[in-house]
Every structure is written in C-alpha cells, then in structure tokens.
Design a protein around this motif. Structure first.
Motif, short mmCIF file in Angstrom:
data_model
loop_
_atom_site.label_atom_id
_atom_site.label_comp_id
_atom_site.label_asym_id
_atom_site.label_seq_id
_atom_site.Cartn_x
_atom_site.Cartn_y
_atom_site.Cartn_z
N ALA A 23 0.83 -1.20 0.00
CA ALA A 23 0.00 0.00 0.00
C ALA A 23 0.86 1.25 0.00
CB ALA A 23 -0.92 0.00 1.22
N TYR A 24 0.53 2.16 -0.91
CA TYR A 24 1.18 3.47 -0.93
C TYR A 24 0.12 4.53 -1.19
CZ TYR A 24 3.78 7.54 -2.45
OH TYR A 24 4.25 8.82 -2.58
N ASP A 25 -0.07 5.42 -0.22
CA ASP A 25 -1.08 6.49 -0.33
C ASP A 25 -2.39 5.93 -0.88
OD1 ASP A 25 0.69 8.27 0.73
OD2 ASP A 25 1.03 9.41 -1.11
N ALA A 26 -2.92 4.93 -0.18
CA ALA A 26 -4.05 4.16 -0.68
C ALA A 26 -5.40 4.60 -0.14
CB ALA A 26 -3.84 2.68 -0.35
N MET A 27 -5.45 5.65 0.68
CA MET A 27 -6.73 6.11 1.23
C MET A 27 -7.51 6.91 0.18
SD MET A 27 -6.75 4.79 4.20
CE MET A 27 -8.05 5.65 5.09
N PRO A 28 -8.85 6.79 0.16
CA PRO A 28 -9.70 5.97 1.02
C PRO A 28 -9.97 4.56 0.47
CG PRO A 28 -11.08 7.34 -0.34
CD PRO A 28 -9.66 7.65 -0.74
N TYR A 29 -9.34 4.21 -0.64
CA TYR A 29 -9.61 2.92 -1.30
C TYR A 29 -9.28 1.74 -0.39
CZ TYR A 29 -9.75 6.02 -5.31
OH TYR A 29 -10.07 7.05 -6.17
N LEU A 30 -8.30 1.93 0.48
CA LEU A 30 -7.87 0.86 1.37
C LEU A 30 -9.00 0.38 2.29
CD1 LEU A 30 -5.53 -0.86 2.52
CD2 LEU A 30 -4.97 1.07 4.03
N VAL A 31 -9.91 1.28 2.64
CA VAL A 31 -11.01 0.91 3.55
C VAL A 31 -11.84 -0.22 2.94
CG1 VAL A 31 -13.08 1.73 4.72
CG2 VAL A 31 -11.06 3.22 4.55
N ARG A 32 -12.29 -0.03 1.72
CA ARG A 32 -13.11 -1.06 1.08
C ARG A 32 -12.29 -2.32 0.80
NH1 ARG A 32 -17.51 -0.36 -3.84
NH2 ARG A 32 -18.42 -2.45 -3.58
N CYS A 33 -11.02 -2.14 0.45
CA CYS A 33 -10.13 -3.28 0.21
C CYS A 33 -10.11 -4.20 1.42
CB CYS A 33 -8.73 -2.76 -0.11
SG CYS A 33 -7.46 -4.03 -0.22
N LEU A 34 -9.87 -3.63 2.60
CA LEU A 34 -9.78 -4.44 3.82
C LEU A 34 -11.14 -4.99 4.23
CD1 LEU A 34 -7.23 -2.27 5.81
CD2 LEU A 34 -6.81 -4.51 4.76
N GLU A 35 -12.17 -4.23 4.00
CA GLU A 35 -13.52 -4.73 4.29
C GLU A 35 -13.81 -5.99 3.47
OE1 GLU A 35 -15.85 -0.55 5.46
OE2 GLU A 35 -16.07 -1.44 3.45
N SER A 36 -13.34 -6.00 2.23
CA SER A 36 -13.60 -7.15 1.37
C SER A 36 -12.83 -8.39 1.83
CB SER A 36 -13.26 -6.82 -0.09
OG SER A 36 -11.86 -6.87 -0.34
N VAL A 37 -11.69 -8.18 2.47
CA VAL A 37 -10.95 -9.32 3.03
C VAL A 37 -11.69 -9.86 4.25
CG1 VAL A 37 -8.74 -10.16 3.90
CG2 VAL A 37 -8.78 -8.35 2.18
N GLU A 38 -12.16 -8.97 5.10
CA GLU A 38 -12.90 -9.41 6.29
C GLU A 38 -14.19 -10.13 5.92
OE1 GLU A 38 -12.13 -7.10 10.24
OE2 GLU A 38 -13.09 -5.74 8.80
N ALA A 39 -14.78 -9.80 4.79
CA ALA A 39 -16.05 -10.40 4.38
C ALA A 39 -15.89 -11.76 3.71
CB ALA A 39 -16.78 -9.45 3.43
N GLY B 200 -0.59 4.01 6.67
CA GLY B 200 0.06 3.18 7.68
C GLY B 200 -0.72 3.14 8.98
N ALA B 201 -1.18 4.29 9.43
CA ALA B 201 -1.95 4.35 10.68
C ALA B 201 -3.25 3.56 10.56
CB ALA B 201 -2.24 5.81 11.03
N TYR B 202 -3.90 3.66 9.41
CA TYR B 202 -5.15 2.91 9.23
C TYR B 202 -4.89 1.41 9.25
CZ TYR B 202 -9.73 1.48 7.68
OH TYR B 202 -10.97 0.89 7.62
N LEU B 203 -3.80 0.97 8.65
CA LEU B 203 -3.47 -0.46 8.66
C LEU B 203 -3.25 -0.95 10.09
CD1 LEU B 203 -1.01 -0.66 5.62
CD2 LEU B 203 -3.25 -1.78 5.79
N GLU B 204 -2.56 -0.17 10.91
CA GLU B 204 -2.30 -0.58 12.28
C GLU B 204 -3.59 -0.60 13.10
OE1 GLU B 204 0.77 2.12 13.47
OE2 GLU B 204 2.36 0.86 12.59
N ALA C 274 -5.30 -4.07 14.84
CA ALA C 274 -5.61 -4.16 16.27
C ALA C 274 -7.01 -4.67 16.54
CB ALA C 274 -5.43 -2.78 16.90
N ARG C 275 -7.94 -4.46 15.59
CA ARG C 275 -9.33 -4.84 15.84
C ARG C 275 -9.83 -6.02 15.02
NH1 ARG C 275 -11.95 -2.83 11.38
NH2 ARG C 275 -11.13 -0.89 10.46
#
Length: 412
Positions: A19-35, A57-61, A65-66
């Motif tokens: 990931a490099y400067d991936a916000m806000p796309y990273l949010v949906r990306c990670l949601e799709s992994v959790e789903a 980076g902060a969003y990934l951490e 954690a959750r």
C-alpha cells in the motif's frame, strides 16, 4: 491431485497487500478481506506500507488491532514501485497459497474460498479468478468458462499476467521466485508468466467475480506511470523469459504474441505521429534487438493485419512506411478487402499494398478473425495438396462403387 490439509496454525491463504497512499480505497479493500466466506481463521494479512504520507500506515495498524484476521503490518521507506512491498510480504507469508491484493482493489465475498477449493481440487499452482473493472477496463477474453487446467498456449490466460492471482506458495519458495525490483513496469507479467511456465498447471474460476480492479479518480496508479523506455524493458524481459523456457516453434510464437502485441505494439500506435523525430528514432532503435531476436513468420501469422504491418515496418527499420500506416489508422479509414490467388487469399489493402518492392502481399493477408466496418472477416480455410488429393481419390472411389452396384443391363 488433492492437496494435503494445512498444518497446525498454517493459514490457507496469505493475503499480501502493498500500500502506498491508498486512502480511502484501502477501507473497502480491507472490508472485502474481512467479508471472505473462507473465514478469518483460514487467512492472514501481511500489509506493507510503502512510505505513505496520507495516513495509510496508521489505518493499517488500527485495522490490525481490531480485526479477527491475523494481520501483520510492516512500514518501510518508499521503494518506488510495487515489487518491493510484494517481495517483503512474500518473505513473511505462512499460507499454503498467497494472493497479491492491490490496496485500491477489492474481492468478491466468495473469492478466496472458491479459488482455494479450485487449487486443491485441481492440484494446480496458479488459480485465476474472474476480474472485472470498476471505473476502468479489464481483460475479458479469458473468462469464458471455468476450467481446472487451462492450456497456456491455446487459451487466452497469457493475456492476464497481473499479480492478482492465487499462487501456491510452495512453488514460489521452491523456485526462489520474486518480483524483479529493477523493472518499473511489467514486473507482475514477468512473475506470473514464470509461474505459468514452471508451475504445475493453471486453473480458471470464471463463473464468479473474484476481483474488482478499481480505476482511481486521482489516477495515482503505478501501472499508469513511467516513460516509454520502461515498456521496452518490460517487453524485453518477458520475451527473454519465454525464449529461455520454450524452444523456438509454434508454442513459443503463441506466447510471444503477449509481449509483442500488448507491450511493444502500443509504442507504435497513431500517437507516434505526435511525437518528435528523436523519440520516433529512439523507439525504433529500442525495438530493433527485439525484432531481430524474436520476430518470426509464425508469430506474424498470428496477428491481425494492421498489427503485423506495423511490426513488420519496425522489423525492417522502415519508419517512413510505418508513419503512412499510422496516418491511415488515425484517419479511421477502412482498408479495401482484396481477394487474390488460388487457393483464395484475403488481403486488407492498407497503405503500400500491392507494392511488392516495398512489402510483400503476405504482410496484408488475413490470417485471423478481423472486424472491418462492423463486418466480421474470417481467413479462408486452407486446403493442402495432400487433402485435395485425398478428396479426389474418395470421389473417384464413390463413382466406381456406384458403377459396380448398378444393374448389369445399365452397364452393358
């Protein structure tokens, strides 16, 4: 072949996200992994923040954690391309399979479950899941049917060489495979083609959309960056890989269509007319060693006429002829269909057709399906002399048998 069950806490899949400067796309990306229906206990995420400055980076951490999914976050200085983060993630992966998920993109909910099941059932080392584009185009020709083992040479899987595939990690470890960090574009094509060539088969999951390829509104994607010289580097590396693993002949020609048509040919499209004489000459010089090493009649025969014509001009160093052809294409003119010869041959009369002293008529011959002015044009079915002779013999035999079966009076 059925794969052995996973050992102890070994996950089925390591999802590697660079990931490099991936916000806000990273949010949906990670949601799709959790789903993912495969379940959190069968996955791990390895996320590599490649020197982001937008809070990636902060969003990934925070996610790590959750999330119920085992997630490891690595933060590093910017490497300048996707290869470094992918290699870092691959070195940390524990899963039986790995999947390289781009931080801009996202999964269909059943993607990993279906792809892992296919890999286990077929025993293949690479599994392709259907990809569709969101706000961008995506290749379609390889998703016509689900197959447990696709033939690399006759199918269209060679036209999807992005890294977004499921790879058996044992293959990558055993061969010591990694992404070439010196290449700034096309590094995923090189990696994937090597896995195709050296692995134990490729499967295709085409009856479910596994992957959504997202076009960013800010267009901040590595695939859109880089000068033309990088494209030649990519074509050169891929052609060399193919030549190293496939002997000269029809099978090599079938694979060489990929670097020549997808990577090299766009450098010699109508856009060349707008470029300076210096750039034109430089492109011709960069292409010359490739044409000399890998351009063959068998490869040329597999191309559409305008593709073959442009690359033939490049191979012969005829920039003047190439510019004439490009002007014709830019004007969106339709070439006349010309029928000649016995057996019949179809030709498309692009510039300089019929000038045998310039380019032979065979350069203009229709050898694959073409679409001209909305019309579908198919090459004539070729009939060899041997098959013609066999047909004549069969016809003579039928005539003789009919004569022998006729009543005696009729034969008198």
């Amino acid at each position: 072949m059925v794969d052995m069950p996973r050992k102890n806490d070994e996950p089925d899949v390591s999802v590697i996200i660079g990931a490099y400067d991936a916000m806000p796309y990273l949010v949906r990306c990670l949601e799709s992994v959790e789903a993912q229906t495969i379940g959190a206990d069968r996955m791990e995420i390895i996320a590599v923040d490649d020197g982001s400055t937008d809070g990636t980076g902060a969003y990934l951490e925070e996610f790590a954690a959750r999330s119920a999914i085992s997630t490891r976050v690595v933060r590093q200085e910017n490497s300048g391309g996707p290869s470094g983060p992918r290699n870092r993630g691959l070195g940390l992966a524990r899963g039986r399979y790995v999947f390289f998920l781009d931080a801009d993109d996202y999964f269909g909910e059943e993607a990993l479950e279906r792809m892992v099941a296919m890999g286990d059932r077929a025993g293949t080392d690479v599994v392709l899941g259907k990809i569709v584009g969101v706000n961008r185009g995506a290749a379609k020709s390889m998703w016509k049917e689900t197959v447990e083992r696709a033939d690399l040479y006759s199918s269209n899987i060679k036209f999807t060489l992005s890294a977004q595939k499921l790879f058996r990690r044992d293959l990558l470890v055993r061969l010591g495979m990694s992404f070439d960090e010196k290449l700034k574009t096309g590094e995923d094509a090189l990696f994937t083609m090597e896995a195709y060539l050296r692995g134990n088969g490729v499967s295709v999951v085409a009856d479910y959309t596994c992957y959504y390829l997202v076009g960013r509104e800010d267009r901040n994607q590595m695939t859109k960056k880089g000068g033309y010289a990088r494209r030649f580097d990519s074509a050169r590396a891929l052609a060399r890989l193919i030549a190293d693993h496939v002997p000269a002949g029809p099978r090599r020609d079938a694979l060489m269509v990929r670097p020549f048509v997808i990577t090299l040919l766009p450098q010699f499209g109508p856009g060349l007319l707008k470029q300076s004489a210096e750039v034109r000459e430089r492109k011709m010089a960069l292409a010359a060693p490739l044409m000399e090493a890998y351009w063959t009649p068998g490869l040329a025969h597999r191309l559409k006429v305008d593709e073959r014509l442009r690359l033939t001009c490049v191979a012969q160093g005829r920039l003047d002829l190439l510019l004439d052809v490009l002007a014709f294409l830019r004007a969106k003119k339709e070439p006349e269909l010309v029928r000649r010869g016995a057996p019949l041959r179809l030709h498309l009369a692009y510039p300089h057709f019929g000038e045998s002293s310039v380019l032979p008529d065979g350069t203009y011959e229709v050898t694959v399906t073409e679409w001209i002015g909305g019309r579908r044009i198919e090459p004539p079915q070729r009939t060899s002399r041997a098959s013609t002779a066999r047909r004549v013999v069969r016809k003579a035999r039928r005539v003789l048998l009919r004569a022998l079966r006729a009543p005696r009076a009729h034969r008198a």
